[in-house]
Design a protein around this motif. Structure first.
Motif, short mmCIF file in Angstrom:
data_model
loop_
_atom_site.label_atom_id
_atom_site.label_comp_id
_atom_site.label_asym_id
_atom_site.label_seq_id
_atom_site.Cartn_x
_atom_site.Cartn_y
_atom_site.Cartn_z
N SER A 167 0.88 -1.16 0.00
CA SER A 167 0.00 0.00 0.00
C SER A 167 0.92 1.22 0.00
O SER A 167 1.50 1.55 1.04
CB SER A 167 -0.91 0.00 1.23
OG SER A 167 -1.76 -1.11 1.23
N SER A 168 1.07 1.85 -1.14
CA SER A 168 2.10 2.87 -1.31
C SER A 168 2.02 4.00 -0.29
O SER A 168 3.04 4.43 0.27
CB SER A 168 2.05 3.45 -2.72
OG SER A 168 2.43 2.48 -3.67
N LYS A 169 0.81 4.49 -0.02
CA LYS A 169 0.66 5.59 0.94
C LYS A 169 1.05 5.15 2.34
O LYS A 169 1.66 5.91 3.10
CB LYS A 169 -0.77 6.12 0.92
CG LYS A 169 -1.13 6.86 -0.35
CD LYS A 169 -2.57 7.37 -0.32
CE LYS A 169 -2.92 8.12 -1.60
NZ LYS A 169 -4.34 8.57 -1.60
N HIS A 170 0.71 3.92 2.69
CA HIS A 170 1.07 3.41 4.01
C HIS A 170 2.57 3.21 4.10
O HIS A 170 3.20 3.52 5.13
CB HIS A 170 0.32 2.10 4.27
CG HIS A 170 0.42 1.61 5.68
ND1 HIS A 170 0.21 2.42 6.77
CD2 HIS A 170 0.72 0.38 6.18
CE1 HIS A 170 0.38 1.72 7.89
NE2 HIS A 170 0.69 0.48 7.55
N LEU A 171 3.16 2.69 3.03
CA LEU A 171 4.61 2.49 3.00
C LEU A 171 5.35 3.81 3.12
O LEU A 171 6.30 3.95 3.91
CB LEU A 171 5.00 1.77 1.71
CG LEU A 171 6.48 1.50 1.50
CD1 LEU A 171 6.69 0.14 0.80
CD2 LEU A 171 7.15 2.57 0.65
N GLU A 172 4.90 4.80 2.35
CA GLU A 172 5.59 6.10 2.36
C GLU A 172 5.52 6.78 3.71
O GLU A 172 6.45 7.49 4.12
CB GLU A 172 4.98 7.00 1.29
CG GLU A 172 5.28 6.55 -0.14
CD GLU A 172 4.36 7.19 -1.17
OE1 GLU A 172 3.55 8.08 -0.77
OE2 GLU A 172 4.44 6.81 -2.35
N GLY A 173 4.44 6.55 4.45
CA GLY A 173 4.28 7.19 5.75
C GLY A 173 4.77 6.35 6.92
O GLY A 173 4.59 6.74 8.08
N SER A 174 5.40 5.22 6.64
CA SER A 174 5.86 4.32 7.70
C SER A 174 7.38 4.25 7.73
O SER A 174 8.06 4.56 6.74
CB SER A 174 5.30 2.91 7.47
OG SER A 174 3.88 2.92 7.45
N THR A 175 7.91 3.84 8.87
CA THR A 175 9.35 3.72 9.07
C THR A 175 9.75 2.25 9.05
O THR A 175 9.12 1.42 9.71
CB THR A 175 9.76 4.33 10.42
OG1 THR A 175 9.37 5.71 10.46
CG2 THR A 175 11.27 4.24 10.63
N SER A 176 10.78 1.95 8.30
CA SER A 176 11.24 0.57 8.20
C SER A 176 11.76 0.06 9.54
O SER A 176 12.36 0.80 10.32
CB SER A 176 12.36 0.47 7.15
OG SER A 176 12.89 -0.84 7.12
N LYS A 177 11.53 -1.22 9.80
CA LYS A 177 12.04 -1.86 11.01
C LYS A 177 13.49 -2.33 10.83
O LYS A 177 14.10 -2.79 11.78
CB LYS A 177 11.15 -3.05 11.38
CG LYS A 177 9.67 -2.72 11.57
CD LYS A 177 9.42 -1.85 12.76
CE LYS A 177 7.95 -1.50 12.92
NZ LYS A 177 7.08 -2.65 13.09
N ARG A 178 14.00 -2.22 9.62
CA ARG A 178 15.39 -2.59 9.36
C ARG A 178 16.33 -1.51 9.85
O ARG A 178 16.02 -0.32 9.77
CB ARG A 178 15.63 -2.81 7.86
CG ARG A 178 15.37 -4.22 7.39
CD ARG A 178 15.54 -4.35 5.91
NE ARG A 178 16.87 -4.04 5.43
CZ ARG A 178 17.62 -4.88 4.71
NH1 ARG A 178 17.16 -6.08 4.41
NH2 ARG A 178 18.80 -4.52 4.27
N ALA A 179 17.49 -1.91 10.31
CA ALA A 179 18.46 -0.95 10.84
C ALA A 179 18.91 0.05 9.78
O ALA A 179 19.19 1.22 10.08
CB ALA A 179 19.67 -1.69 11.42
N ASP A 180 18.97 -0.40 8.51
CA ASP A 180 19.45 0.50 7.46
C ASP A 180 18.33 1.33 6.84
O ASP A 180 18.57 2.13 5.94
CB ASP A 180 20.18 -0.29 6.37
CG ASP A 180 19.30 -1.32 5.66
OD1 ASP A 180 18.08 -1.35 5.93
OD2 ASP A 180 19.82 -2.10 4.84
N GLY A 181 17.10 1.13 7.31
CA GLY A 181 15.98 1.93 6.83
C GLY A 181 15.40 1.52 5.49
O GLY A 181 14.45 2.14 5.01
#
Length: 262
Positions: free
Chosen positions: A146-160
């Protein structure tokens, strides 16, 4: 306006988002069909509720062999909600680094294979690493997000990095940030998510296009079908043939697993 009508209107907006992706849908379908025509698999993976999209693709009525549904129960069997096999554990495990590589260690994957990785946010570690590991094996990866959700969310990976950073193609469900779409009067938290609706639309449009390509190329898909449509005898014949074909293709994914020194 009733909440029912509001949700249906937002659903029509999601249909518009999916419709606008028709060229990408056809491109992805050709990619998947090429793998199936070569006698290989399209690997499907989703954790949490994303497993719904995996099972929507195969196996169910109106679907056919050529897909490897990788459904890890520890990441998706949360029907009990709490206690053993609960949601807390599943949400923890989907952010454990290295888990994706251990899952894929079970399969002999080649560059002829392709993959569809589903994650609404595209920010949890295991789906991201699944795509990363597959790309290391030269597999073309399609991300369903979901592009809008992805764009507004922060990755759980250390490198982002997010799922789309390891995808060759991206399909968008059209769901909003946070997924839920309806605000009820007096309630500050929205209800009724939309990503499943958009995801199912994408899965089945891709499925239809893949079936057409297979048929055009002389490989009629063995579609799981209702006896109410084609008669009980034909339905039973297809049922057995589809699962036999799936077994034969899956066998290729195991025959060269690991070092060949035993």
């Amino acid at each position: 306006m009733s909440y029912t009508r509001e949700y249906l209107n937002k659903g029509r907006e999601i249909i518009d988002v999916v419709e606008a992706q028709e060229p990408m849908i056809q491109e992805v379908a050709q990619l998947f069909a090429d793998s199936i025509l070569e006698g290989r698999m399209v690997h499907l993976f989703g954790s949490g509720h994303s497993r719904i999209m995996v099972e929507e693709m195969w196996p169910r009525y109106g679907s056919f062999p050529g897909f490897n549904p990788i459904v890890e129960l520890s990441l998706s069997f949360h029907n009990l909600v709490i206690g053993s096999n609960g949601q807390r554990q599943a949400m923890f495990l989907e952010n454990v680094p290295g888990f994706a590589a251990r899952i894929l260690r079970n399969f002999d994957i080649t560059a002829v294979d392709t993959a569809l990785i589903i994650s609404s946010s595209g920010c949890n570690v295991v789906p991201i690493e699944m795509a990363e590991e597959l790309q290391k094996r030269k597999v073309k990866v399609v991300a369903l997000v979901s592009s809008k959700h992805l764009e507004g969310s922060t990755s759980k990976r250390a490198d982002g990095k997010k799922l789309i950073d390891f995808a060759d193609y991206v399909l968008d469900t059209g769901a909003p940030l946070g997924d839920a779409m309806i605000y009820v009067d007096g309630l500050d938290t929205p209800v009724s998510p939309g990503s499943t609706l958009g995801g199912v639309l994408l899965i089945n449009t891709v499925k239809a296009e893949v079936a057409a390509i297979l048929q055009k190329n002389g490989k009629s898909p063995k579609v799981l079908s209702s006896g109410k449509i084609i008669g009980d005898a034909r339905a039973a014949e297809l049922f057995e043939a589809a699962y036999d074909e799936h077994a034969h293709i899956m066998a290729k994914l195991y025959q060269n697993v690991g070092p060949q020194n035993f």
